[in-house]
Design a protein around this motif. Structure first.
Motif, PDB file in Angstrom:
ATOM      1  N   GLN A 166       0.825  -1.213   0.000  1.00 42.67           N
ATOM      2  CA  GLN A 166       0.000   0.000   0.000  1.00 42.67           C
ATOM      3  C   GLN A 166       0.857   1.260   0.000  1.00 42.67           C
ATOM      4  O   GLN A 166       0.584   2.216  -0.730  1.00 42.67           O
ATOM      5  N   ILE A 167       1.898   1.264   0.812  1.00 43.13           N
ATOM      6  CA  ILE A 167       2.804   2.418   0.862  1.00 43.13           C
ATOM      7  C   ILE A 167       3.469   2.629  -0.499  1.00 43.13           C
ATOM      8  O   ILE A 167       3.554   3.755  -1.002  1.00 43.13           O
ATOM      9  N   ALA A 168       3.927   1.540  -1.096  1.00 49.75           N
ATOM     10  CA  ALA A 168       4.600   1.635  -2.394  1.00 49.75           C
ATOM     11  C   ALA A 168       3.657   2.153  -3.477  1.00 49.75           C
ATOM     12  O   ALA A 168       4.017   3.042  -4.265  1.00 49.75           O
ATOM     13  N   LEU A 169       2.452   1.624  -3.516  1.00 48.14           N
ATOM     14  CA  LEU A 169       1.492   2.046  -4.542  1.00 48.14           C
ATOM     15  C   LEU A 169       1.091   3.506  -4.363  1.00 48.14           C
ATOM     16  O   LEU A 169       0.928   4.237  -5.345  1.00 48.14           O
ATOM     17  N   MET A 170       0.945   3.921  -3.122  1.00 49.82           N
ATOM     18  CA  MET A 170       0.533   5.296  -2.859  1.00 49.82           C
ATOM     19  C   MET A 170       1.569   6.300  -3.367  1.00 49.82           C
ATOM     20  O   MET A 170       1.229   7.373  -3.863  1.00 49.82           O
ATOM     21  N   HIS A 171       2.844   5.930  -3.262  1.00 56.21           N
ATOM     22  CA  HIS A 171       3.917   6.860  -3.628  1.00 56.21           C
ATOM     23  C   HIS A 171       4.664   6.395  -4.882  1.00 56.21           C
ATOM     24  O   HIS A 171       5.845   6.694  -5.040  1.00 56.21           O
ATOM     25  N   TRP A 172       3.966   5.697  -5.742  1.00 53.67           N
ATOM     26  CA  TRP A 172       4.614   5.044  -6.880  1.00 53.67           C
ATOM     27  C   TRP A 172       5.385   6.017  -7.765  1.00 53.67           C
ATOM     28  O   TRP A 172       6.475   5.710  -8.245  1.00 53.67           O
ATOM     29  N   TYR A 183       8.769  -3.531  -2.695  1.00 51.14           N
ATOM     30  CA  TYR A 183       7.415  -3.774  -3.206  1.00 51.14           C
ATOM     31  C   TYR A 183       7.334  -5.121  -3.926  1.00 51.14           C
ATOM     32  O   TYR A 183       6.424  -5.922  -3.672  1.00 51.14           O
ATOM     33  N   VAL A 184       8.288  -5.380  -4.806  1.00 50.31           N
ATOM     34  CA  VAL A 184       8.292  -6.644  -5.552  1.00 50.31           C
ATOM     35  C   VAL A 184       8.431  -7.823  -4.598  1.00 50.31           C
ATOM     36  O   VAL A 184       7.739  -8.843  -4.733  1.00 50.31           O
ATOM     37  N   ASN A 185       9.293  -7.682  -3.614  1.00 54.12           N
ATOM     38  CA  ASN A 185       9.496  -8.761  -2.650  1.00 54.12           C
ATOM     39  C   ASN A 185       8.232  -9.037  -1.843  1.00 54.12           C
ATOM     40  O   ASN A 185       7.862 -10.200  -1.625  1.00 54.12           O
ATOM     41  N   GLU A 186       7.557  -7.966  -1.405  1.00 56.95           N
ATOM     42  CA  GLU A 186       6.334  -8.151  -0.616  1.00 56.95           C
ATOM     43  C   GLU A 186       5.209  -8.715  -1.477  1.00 56.95           C
ATOM     44  O   GLU A 186       4.371  -9.478  -0.994  1.00 56.95           O
ATOM     45  N   VAL A 213      -0.309  -3.064 -10.321  1.00 57.89           N
ATOM     46  CA  VAL A 213      -0.232  -4.418  -9.760  1.00 57.89           C
ATOM     47  C   VAL A 213      -0.344  -5.462 -10.864  1.00 57.89           C
ATOM     48  O   VAL A 213       0.426  -6.431 -10.904  1.00 57.89           O
ATOM     49  N   CYS A 214      -1.286  -5.262 -11.766  1.00 59.59           N
ATOM     50  CA  CYS A 214      -1.474  -6.238 -12.852  1.00 59.59           C
ATOM     51  C   CYS A 214      -0.222  -6.346 -13.715  1.00 59.59           C
ATOM     52  O   CYS A 214       0.183  -7.453 -14.104  1.00 59.59           O
ATOM     53  N   LEU A 215       0.397  -5.214 -14.006  1.00 60.79           N
ATOM     54  CA  LEU A 215       1.627  -5.230 -14.800  1.00 60.79           C
ATOM     55  C   LEU A 215       2.748  -5.932 -14.040  1.00 60.79           C
ATOM     56  O   LEU A 215       3.521  -6.702 -14.623  1.00 60.79           O
ATOM     57  N   SER A 216       2.821  -5.696 -12.747  1.00 62.61           N
ATOM     58  CA  SER A 216       3.859  -6.330 -11.922  1.00 62.61           C
ATOM     59  C   SER A 216       3.726  -7.847 -11.922  1.00 62.61           C
ATOM     60  O   SER A 216       4.730  -8.569 -11.847  1.00 62.61           O
ATOM     61  N   LEU A 217       2.493  -8.315 -12.007  1.00 64.00           N
ATOM     62  CA  LEU A 217       2.240  -9.757 -11.941  1.00 64.00           C
ATOM     63  C   LEU A 217       2.442 -10.465 -13.279  1.00 64.00           C
ATOM     64  O   LEU A 217       2.442 -11.699 -13.332  1.00 64.00           O
ATOM     65  N   GLN A 218       2.623  -9.698 -14.331  1.00 66.16           N
ATOM     66  CA  GLN A 218       2.757 -10.290 -15.663  1.00 66.16           C
ATOM     67  C   GLN A 218       4.077 -11.029 -15.838  1.00 66.16           C
ATOM     68  O   GLN A 218       4.199 -11.891 -16.711  1.00 66.16           O
ATOM     69  N   PHE A 219       5.055 -10.677 -15.021  1.00 64.99           N
ATOM     70  CA  PHE A 219       6.403 -11.207 -15.230  1.00 64.99           C
ATOM     71  C   PHE A 219       6.863 -12.023 -14.019  1.00 64.99           C
ATOM     72  O   PHE A 219       6.543 -11.691 -12.884  1.00 64.99           O
TER      73      PHE A 219
END
Length: 237
Positions: A166-172, A183-186, A213-219
């Motif tokens: 949540q912190i990472a997404l808020m300040h992306w 973020y990737v690790n969590e 999030v969806c883009l992060s999950l693609q790989f």
């Protein structure tokens, strides 16, 4: 009164005073606990959506609990939680509300700092502290330190993973590289929780960060199990 009698009376008086202190402390603790459950019931009955009157009642109840038993860490944590719920119906980005929001964030931070000073082993308090400080400062070193404390005492807690995400997404848009790696690790760790990963999707949707999030999950092979779920198809297809 003879010296012998005095020697007998003094210990009895001291013992009586000790008993009175113990009784008073126990009574205060019981009363504080009653006020805590009063606040808890209000929050549960409102399903987390506190209105003006219910928010004030819950806040007053938990404040009384912290006053009567100021050494109880969970009362301070719950006070912070209630104050955060009180901001749910407010536009925290509004300039008209900025002073009130900032003051509330500071009050929440102080309550959480009090809680962790009394109990260092509860990861939910550390991650809540990281979140509220990030609202004020962004992804700073202090926030990162609080995150590390949360991970140290709760390395397998989903609440911690969700809080970091949540912190990472808020300040992306201005996220430092160390935070992006975090973020990737969590996200990887959260993906191991099966259906509970839906919490990540729903949170990202509420924050308007679902595409990230969806883009992060693609790989990555570590997200393959998530990509094969109905959740991924629902939110990302």
């Amino acid at each position: 009164m003879t010296k012998l009698n005095m020697l007998k009376v003094v210990p009895a008086v001291i013992l009586g005073m000790i008993v009175l202190v113990i009784v008073y402390t126990s009574m205060q603790s019981m009363r504080a606990n009653a006020w805590y459950f009063n606040a808890l019931n209000i929050v549960q009955e409102s399903d987390g959506a506190l209105s003006g009157s219910s928010f004030k009642a819950a806040e007053n109840a938990i404040t009384l609990a912290t006053t009567m038993d100021p050494e109880h860490p969970h009362y301070w944590h719950f006070l912070a939680h209630i104050k955060m719920l009180g901001l749910a119906g407010i536009d925290t980005t509004s300039s008209k509300q900025s002073e009130y929001v900032q003051q509330t964030y500071q009050q929440i931070e102080q309550a959480l700092l009090k809680s962790v000073s009394l109990r260092q082993t509860w990861p939910q308090t550390w991650i809540a502290l990281a979140q509220v400080v990030s609202y004020q400062e962004g992804p700073t070193d202090r926030v990162y330190d609080y995150i590390q404390q949360a991970k140290k005492v709760g390395p397998y807690k989903l609440d911690v993973h969700l809080g970091v995400i949540q912190i990472a997404l808020m300040h992306w848009s201005d996220l430092p590289p160390v935070y992006k790696a975090l973020y990737v690790n969590e996200l990887k760790l959260a993906s191991k929780y099966g259906y509970k990963f839906n919490n990540v999707f729903s949170m990202a949707k509420q924050m308007n960060r679902l595409p990230i999030v969806c883009l992060s999950l693609q790989f990555g092979a570590h997200f393959e199990a998530v990509r094969n779920t109905y959740m991924f198809k629902k939110y990302c297809d």
